[in-house]
Design a protein around this motif. Structure first.
Motif, PDB file in Angstrom:
ATOM      1  N   UNK A 128     -12.497 -40.615  13.689  1.00  0.00           N
ATOM      2  CA  UNK A 128     -12.764 -41.036  15.066  1.00  0.00           C
ATOM      3  C   UNK A 128     -11.463 -41.460  15.746  1.00  0.00           C
ATOM      4  N   UNK A 129     -11.348 -41.197  17.038  1.00  0.00           N
ATOM      5  CA  UNK A 129     -10.158 -41.636  17.767  1.00  0.00           C
ATOM      6  C   UNK A 129     -10.234 -43.144  17.986  1.00  0.00           C
ATOM      7  N   UNK A 130      -9.069 -43.777  18.033  1.00  0.00           N
ATOM      8  CA  UNK A 130      -8.984 -45.240  18.046  1.00  0.00           C
ATOM      9  C   UNK A 130      -7.971 -45.703  19.086  1.00  0.00           C
ATOM     10  N   UNK A 131      -8.379 -46.632  19.927  1.00  0.00           N
ATOM     11  CA  UNK A 131      -7.465 -47.253  20.892  1.00  0.00           C
ATOM     12  C   UNK A 131      -7.359 -48.740  20.591  1.00  0.00           C
ATOM     13  N   UNK A 132      -6.169 -49.162  20.190  1.00  0.00           N
ATOM     14  CA  UNK A 132      -5.866 -50.570  19.956  1.00  0.00           C
ATOM     15  C   UNK A 132      -5.177 -51.076  21.215  1.00  0.00           C
TER      16      UNK A 132
ATOM     17  N   UNK B 268      -6.523 -45.596  29.928  1.00  0.00           N
ATOM     18  CA  UNK B 268      -6.705 -45.214  28.521  1.00  0.00           C
ATOM     19  C   UNK B 268      -8.179 -45.061  28.182  1.00  0.00           C
ATOM     20  N   UNK B 269      -8.993 -45.977  28.660  1.00  0.00           N
ATOM     21  CA  UNK B 269     -10.423 -45.918  28.370  1.00  0.00           C
ATOM     22  C   UNK B 269     -11.080 -44.721  29.064  1.00  0.00           C
ATOM     23  N   UNK B 270     -10.649 -44.449  30.291  1.00  0.00           N
ATOM     24  CA  UNK B 270     -11.277 -43.393  31.084  1.00  0.00           C
ATOM     25  C   UNK B 270     -10.808 -41.998  30.680  1.00  0.00           C
ATOM     26  N   UNK B 271      -9.499 -41.825  30.494  1.00  0.00           N
ATOM     27  CA  UNK B 271      -8.946 -40.497  30.230  1.00  0.00           C
ATOM     28  C   UNK B 271      -8.959 -40.124  28.750  1.00  0.00           C
ATOM     29  N   UNK B 272      -8.661 -41.074  27.882  1.00  0.00           N
ATOM     30  CA  UNK B 272      -8.559 -40.761  26.458  1.00  0.00           C
ATOM     31  C   UNK B 272      -9.910 -40.813  25.748  1.00  0.00           C
ATOM     32  N   UNK B 273     -10.836 -41.558  26.305  1.00  0.00           N
ATOM     33  CA  UNK B 273     -12.206 -41.658  25.790  1.00  0.00           C
ATOM     34  C   UNK B 273     -12.241 -41.923  24.276  1.00  0.00           C
ATOM     35  N   UNK B 274     -11.672 -43.025  23.844  1.00  0.00           N
ATOM     36  CA  UNK B 274     -11.633 -43.318  22.409  1.00  0.00           C
ATOM     37  C   UNK B 274     -13.020 -43.571  21.824  1.00  0.00           C
ATOM     38  N   UNK B 275     -13.196 -43.159  20.576  1.00  0.00           N
ATOM     39  CA  UNK B 275     -14.445 -43.427  19.870  1.00  0.00           C
ATOM     40  C   UNK B 275     -14.569 -44.906  19.504  1.00  0.00           C
ATOM     41  N   UNK B 276     -13.428 -45.523  19.194  1.00  0.00           N
ATOM     42  CA  UNK B 276     -13.386 -46.943  18.841  1.00  0.00           C
ATOM     43  C   UNK B 276     -12.306 -47.606  19.688  1.00  0.00           C
TER      44      UNK B 276
END
Length: 265
Positions: free
Chosen positions: A162-166, A179-187
């Motif tokens: 899963x993709x992850x944004x810290x 980051x939340x809108x364009x990258x659409x992280x799973x976590x």
């Protein structure tokens, strides 16, 4: 992907390819000075010990991510809650490659760490057969973020995971929203303790911004950076109550120290 929460902002990402420690604060309880002596009780940090059994997990670490470390290159102002002396020793003695923000690269190398990647904002970089992207962070509201010397967050995308944004130590900014809108992280991982120094506004998202961050997050959220530092007033129970009031509790994992959870792609 398995996430192991150790303490505060320190956690370990276990993937098929690597075991990655994030922001290693590994000192014994009370080994660091208080971060506030007026606004909050002048208690030495960390205020809690590392969880039992983490030595075995640490022995498996192959890589490290550091969201921020230096302030004006002055060692006494290093952000010890994200890289403390014990964390430095762990990384240098085990020759662990470090990924960090470009502006912190030379500083970390000066103190004996092996920096494999110094990232520039919004530039995807090859990482473990996938990619990692630095997302700018603003470490506080008002003038204090300039004094804190801003770091970054990381968006990690690895094959089969899963993709992850810290998000790192940040308030809710246009970059974070992007980051939340364009990258659409799973976590997504949000620092929710609302840290404050004795002067200035909050260094992290106030709870209202944490709520907005969670609402904007596409899927699962992990809330950390609580109950380990004397300048973080928001605890797990308080956050959980706020999430319950907004109908968001099921979307958020608030891990206890030493807790782990498996995530699927």
């Amino acid at each position: 992907m398995k996430i192991h929460h150790l303490r505060s902002a320190t956690f370990v990402i276990e993937t098929q390819q690597a075991v990655i420690i994030v922001d290693p604060m590994l000192s014994d309880k009370g080994a660091l000075p208080p971060f506030s002596v007026v606004r909050f009780k002048a208690q030495k940090n960390p205020t809690v010990a590392l969880p039992e059994g983490c030595a075995e997990l640490l022995s498996k670490v192959t890589h490290a991510l550091i969201t921020h470390s230096q302030t004006f290159g002055f060692k006494p102002l290093q952000h010890a809650d994200h890289l403390d002396p014990a964390g430095e020793a762990f990384l240098s003695q085990n020759d662990i490659p470090v990924t960090t923000f470009a502006k912190d690269k030379a500083y970390l190398e000066k103190y004996g760490m092996k920096v494999s990647h110094g990232l520039n904002p919004w530039q995807p970089t090859e990482f473990l057969d996938g990619s990692i992207t630095a997302v700018p962070a603003q470490h506080g509201h008002g003038w204090i973020h300039k004094v804190m010397a801003n770091g970054c967050g990381f968006f990690i995308k690895l094959p089969g995971e899963p993709s992850l944004y810290i998000s790192g130590d940040t308030v809710l900014t246009d970059d974070v929203r992007r980051a939340l809108d364009e990258l659409k992280p799973d976590i997504t991982v949000v620092a929710a303790g609302q840290a404050q120094m004795d002067v200035g506004q909050s260094l992290l998202m106030p709870t209202a911004e944490v709520i907005d961050f969670i609402k904007l997050s596409p899927k699962q959220v992990i809330a950390n950076h609580m109950e380990a530092l004397n300048h973080c007033p928001v605890d797990r129970k308080t956050l959980a109550n706020s999430l319950q009031q907004h109908g968001l509790l099921e979307k958020v994992w608030i891990p206890t120290d030493g807790e782990s959870r498996q995530f699927s792609a």
